[in-house]
Each structure stands twice: as C-alpha cells, then as structure tokens.
Design a protein around this motif. Structure first.
Motif, short mmCIF file in Angstrom:
data_model
loop_
_atom_site.label_atom_id
_atom_site.label_comp_id
_atom_site.label_asym_id
_atom_site.label_seq_id
_atom_site.Cartn_x
_atom_site.Cartn_y
_atom_site.Cartn_z
N THR A 392 7.37 -0.93 2.26
CA THR A 392 7.99 0.22 2.93
C THR A 392 9.19 -0.17 3.78
OG1 THR A 392 6.52 0.06 4.86
CG2 THR A 392 5.76 1.39 3.01
N ARG A 393 9.62 -1.41 3.72
CA ARG A 393 10.77 -1.86 4.51
C ARG A 393 11.57 -2.88 3.70
NH1 ARG A 393 8.10 -2.84 9.41
NH2 ARG A 393 6.56 -1.49 8.46
N ALA A 394 12.85 -3.00 4.02
CA ALA A 394 13.71 -3.94 3.32
C ALA A 394 13.54 -5.34 3.90
CB ALA A 394 15.16 -3.49 3.43
N GLY A 395 13.43 -6.33 3.02
CA GLY A 395 13.26 -7.71 3.45
C GLY A 395 11.86 -8.21 3.24
N ALA A 396 11.72 -9.37 2.60
CA ALA A 396 10.40 -9.90 2.25
C ALA A 396 9.69 -10.55 3.42
CB ALA A 396 10.53 -10.91 1.11
N SER A 397 10.43 -10.93 4.46
CA SER A 397 9.84 -11.62 5.62
C SER A 397 9.90 -10.76 6.87
CB SER A 397 10.54 -12.97 5.86
OG SER A 397 10.06 -13.95 4.97
N VAL A 398 9.66 -9.46 6.69
CA VAL A 398 9.62 -8.53 7.81
C VAL A 398 8.20 -8.00 7.93
CG1 VAL A 398 10.59 -6.45 8.85
CG2 VAL A 398 12.02 -7.90 7.36
N PRO A 399 7.39 -8.53 8.85
CA PRO A 399 5.98 -8.12 8.93
C PRO A 399 5.84 -6.67 9.39
CG PRO A 399 6.37 -10.18 10.14
CD PRO A 399 7.71 -9.59 9.82
N SER A 400 4.79 -6.03 8.90
CA SER A 400 4.45 -4.70 9.37
C SER A 400 3.81 -4.79 10.75
CB SER A 400 3.48 -4.03 8.40
OG SER A 400 4.05 -3.95 7.11
N THR A 401 3.79 -3.68 11.45
CA THR A 401 3.17 -3.66 12.77
C THR A 401 1.65 -3.62 12.63
OG1 THR A 401 3.12 -1.24 12.92
CG2 THR A 401 5.14 -2.37 13.66
N LYS A 402 0.97 -3.98 13.70
CA LYS A 402 -0.49 -3.92 13.72
C LYS A 402 -0.96 -2.49 13.44
CE LYS A 402 -4.55 -5.06 16.54
NZ LYS A 402 -5.26 -3.80 16.27
N GLU A 403 -0.26 -1.51 14.02
CA GLU A 403 -0.67 -0.11 13.85
C GLU A 403 -0.56 0.32 12.39
OE1 GLU A 403 -0.02 -1.10 17.85
OE2 GLU A 403 1.43 -1.24 16.19
N GLU A 404 0.49 -0.12 11.70
CA GLU A 404 0.66 0.24 10.29
C GLU A 404 -0.43 -0.38 9.43
OE1 GLU A 404 5.48 0.79 9.88
OE2 GLU A 404 4.66 -1.23 10.03
N ILE A 405 -0.73 -1.65 9.67
CA ILE A 405 -1.76 -2.31 8.87
C ILE A 405 -3.14 -1.75 9.20
CG2 ILE A 405 -2.87 -4.53 8.37
CD1 ILE A 405 -0.15 -5.84 8.92
N ASP A 406 -3.39 -1.50 10.48
CA ASP A 406 -4.66 -0.90 10.89
C ASP A 406 -4.89 0.43 10.18
OD1 ASP A 406 -6.40 -2.32 12.51
OD2 ASP A 406 -5.22 -1.97 14.32
#
Length: 470
Positions: A392-406
């Motif tokens: 859902t975001r550009a760039g392979a090394s851009v981690p998602s937030t904890k809230e998004e993964i939760d």
C-alpha cells in the motif's frame, strides 16, 4: 560498519535469560523506483511519469532487515523487569564511497539495524582493491498495472561470496551479554540467486561451519541453538541451479519463495503466482510437496501466492495455509512484498520460539513430531499481514505502522469479497470486529500433541473458504 541497532527488552518465561539474534546475509541494492502511469513505452518511444524517479533502499537483504527491525520495535514486550533481547544484523556489500552506498548506509542507521559491509573485511588483494571502484548494486524498478519488473546491475554484489561473511559475527554476537544462558541465532540468506558467490558449495560450507561452531560453543548451562532460512529470489540467468536444491536445501529449515520461483526450481509448470484455481491448484501443491520432500524431507517450504496468501509444505504434505487479510486489485507498489512476508514470518516463528524453553525447542531439523506447528501458523499470520500492508506504499523498505499491521492481524480475511484498490484505501485501515480467523490451525493438526496430519481439507481453513483455495 557499526551502526545503531534495534535492541528491545522482551518478556521472560520462567526467569531464564534468552538472547535472540537475526543474522542476515544478503543483497543490498538502491532501487530507482519508476511508477508508470500510462504503461511501458513502445520501443523507441517515450512516456511521462508523475512521480520523480528517486533512488530508495532495496534488495532482499535490506528489505527484510528493515521490516524485521520495525516488527521487533513495535511488537516486542519491553515492559518486563527481566529482559530478553533481539537484534538484527545484515551482512552485505556496498561501496560506501558512491551515492547508492551512502543511501543504503544511512538507511541502516535510521532503521535501527546493524549493517556489516563485508567488502571492508576482505584480505588485501587485487580483487579487493578493484572493488573500491565497483558500484553499489542498483536496480531500475518499474511498476506497471500493479506488477513490477526489474533491470538490475549487480555491481559489487556480483563478487560477494559466502566466505566473505564475518564468521565470528555469525557464530557469536558482539552485543550478547555473556551472562545470558541461552543464545539462539537465526541465519537468513536473502537473495541467493542475486549473489553468484554463494553458489557452487560456498554457502553450503559456510552453513555447516556455523552450525558446527555453535554446537561446540554449547557447554555447561549455556545453550546455543540455530535455525536457518533462505529466500532465493528470481534467477535472472534462468538457470535455476547454483546448487540450491542438492547442496544447500538440506541445511535450510525454512525455504521461502513465491509460486513462480517454486515452479522454475522444480520444473513444474506454474504460470500464475496464485497457481491458478480449482483442482489445478490442489494438483500443483501436491506436486511441489512431493518434489521438495524428495530433495529435503526436513525443510519447511513456504510458498507465497500473491494476494491469495501462502501455504507450508512439509514431509510431502500441505500442512498449513493462510489467506491474506486484504486483497488489493491495484497495489501501489508490490516490490518487496515477499521480503516483508519473510520478515513477518521470521518474527512470528521466533516470537513463538522465545516463549518456549530450549528443552522444548531443539534445533528444528531434529523435530520429527511437528512441535513447531503453532510457530508455523503464527509466522504465516504475521507474514501475510506484513506482506499485505507493504503493497500500500511506494518503496520496498518502508515499514508499515504498528496500527496498520495490528488492524490486519485482527481482521477477518476478506479473500471472498471484492478486491479493493490500494490507491483508494483510507489512511487508517480499520480492523473488523471479529478476531483473526485461526481455523487453519485445526485444519492441519490434530490431537493434543499437535502432530502433523494430512486431511482432505488441507487446502482450506474452513468449508466456506475451501473453494477459494482449490
């Protein structure tokens, strides 16, 4: 190069001190990201793009280390009085004097993992002196209609050998407190086919030496255990050999690859990353399980299926499957989704692992009764959630937030619902009220000892979802 690294306090079970280290050996590239708005240009033609084409951190090794560090930071319990530590180290090669190398070096510092530049540790030689003028690996990544294509210059990665890795870092860990009684290392090889110097027996010799040295370090009350995993990546040479199956695979506990890569390696005709539909998918799973069982019976083979999810093959059977909690018709950038899955999977299994005593979890290759079954489920749950969020975001090394993964961890899979466009998603992913569907757990294991068992439902978590898998 020594950098700041992630070190997080975790809860302790039975007041025993544990030390966990993720030690990665893998590729590092600067990705020149090109988001195509109107498709690929015709030969001799031109197209215009809205977004600037900017070098961003990439490569399977860098991507995995980045997502792992973020998961440890966000999902580890740091409130315990007793402490347990995890950290992430990546051994790779870059030219620190060129622009791409500086981008990657700075990214490692900001992301909180230690990046060891193995080219600096080579013995003085003509080859090493020549490396000072060799470019850091870089890659043109073109995103078109939700798919990505690559044009890669290996640069210094082409000369990176398994024997160049710093052995004492793989066997020991400079940051481990000697008072810790139990040390568990997970060795992850990221981008095998991007590193020609890891083939022809080089990685095999390194892995055997690491296990031998770590076993010899176990003495008295100190226990050293090791697990290994490997991501091959796409073989641009189309040879699909390099000794991976016959030499390396028997030393690997977890092989993580997508369906297209599994088809190329096994020679089984797979032309879709979700293995097609209906009975064809069931047949492909069976063929892959038989192939990998014949090559390495004790290796868990995790096959990702794009937006559909993933399956785990072990001892000739499909022993687990997991669907993605969301499916995007047009992801913003699918680059690195497989690496994000790998990071989530590794964090999930090792987070499970740290909660058990060493007497319950010997090296996984010796466990024939499937006592890591619950770890596999937890790993796939994290893997599918982190991989899904990554697109859902550009760039392979851009981690998602904890809230998004939760939100994804706690969402009921919507694999049967209409696909949604990642470009149209809201900034905050709202979790469903119902908890994550864990019915897969009961579909693949039976009995109180949780031993592996094949069943007629091996491709689904429930009767309602069976049609989606087969």
């Amino acid at each position: 190069m020594t950098t700041n690294k992630t070190k997080v306090s975790l809860s302790i079970i039975e007041l025993t001190l544990y030390y966990f280290n993720f030690n990665l050996a893998g590729d590092a590239f600067a990705d020149i990201l090109c988001l195509l708005d109107d498709g690929l240009p015709p030969i001799g033609g031109d197209v215009r793009v809205k977004h600037p084409m900017t070098p961003v951190p990439g490569g399977s090794g860098v991507n995995t280390a980045t997502h792992l560090s973020a998961l440890i930071r966000d999902f580890s319990d740091a409130n315990s009085e007793e402490v347990e530590t995890m950290d992430v180290t990546l051994q790779t090669v870059v030219n620190e004097n060129d622009y791409y190398g500086k981008v990657l070096t700075e990214h490692a510092k900001v992301s909180g993992f230690e990046m060891i530049n193995c080219s600096k540790y080579k013995r003085a030689s003509k080859d090493n002196n020549d490396n000072n003028d060799v470019s850091t690996g870089h890659c043109l990544v073109m995103i078109n209609e939700g798919e990505r294509s690559f044009v890669t210059h290996l640069g210094i990665v082409e000369s990176f050998k398994a024997s160049d890795t710093v052995l004492h870092e793989l066997v020991n860990c400079r940051s481990a407190d000697p008072s810790y009684f139990n040390h568990h290392h997970h060795i992850h090889v990221a981008g095998y086919y991007n590193m020609p110097g890891f083939s022809k027996g080089n990685l095999k010799r390194r892995l055997k030496l690491i296990r031998e040295r770590r076993r010899n370090h176990s003495h008295g009350g100190h226990t050293f255990t090791t697990t290994t995993s490997l991501v091959p990546q796409y073989d641009a040479t189309e040879e699909w050999d390099g000794g991976l199956i016959d030499e390396v695979l028997p030393l690997v506990d977890f092989l993580i690859l997508n369906a297209l890569e599994a088809g190329k390696i096994s020679g089984i005709g797979i032309d879709k990353k979700d293995c097609g539909g209906g009975i064809n998918r069931a047949i492909v799973f069976t063929q892959l399980a038989d192939f990998f069982f014949g090559k390495s019976p004790l290796t868990h083979v995790i096959v990702t299926l794009g937006s559909l999810g993933a399956v785990c093959l072990y001892q000739g059977e499909v022993v687990a499957s997991m669907t993605c909690p969301k499916r995007y018709a047009r992801p913003v950038d699918p680059t690195g989704a497989g690496d994000a899955f790998s990071a989530g999977f590794l964090f999930g299994i090792m987070d499970w692992r740290r909660k058990r005593g060493h007497e319950d979890c010997a090296e996984i290759g010796s466990l024939l009764e499937g006592s890591w079954a619950d770890a596999i489920i937890e790993g796939m749950r994290f893997g599918c959630s982190v991989g899904t969020s990554c697109v859902t975001r550009a760039g392979a090394s851009v981690p998602s937030t904890k809230e998004e993964i939760d939100a994804l961890l706690n969402a009921e899979s919507d694999s049967d619902s209409d696909e949604i466009d990642a470009d149209d998603r809201s900034d905050d992913v709202e979790p469903n009220e119902e908890s994550y569907d864990e019915s897969y757990d009961d579909s693949y294991y039976s009995g109180s000892d949780r031993s592996y068992e094949s069943s007629s439902d091996d491709y689904s978590g429930s009767e309602e979802k069976k049609e989606d898998w087969i």
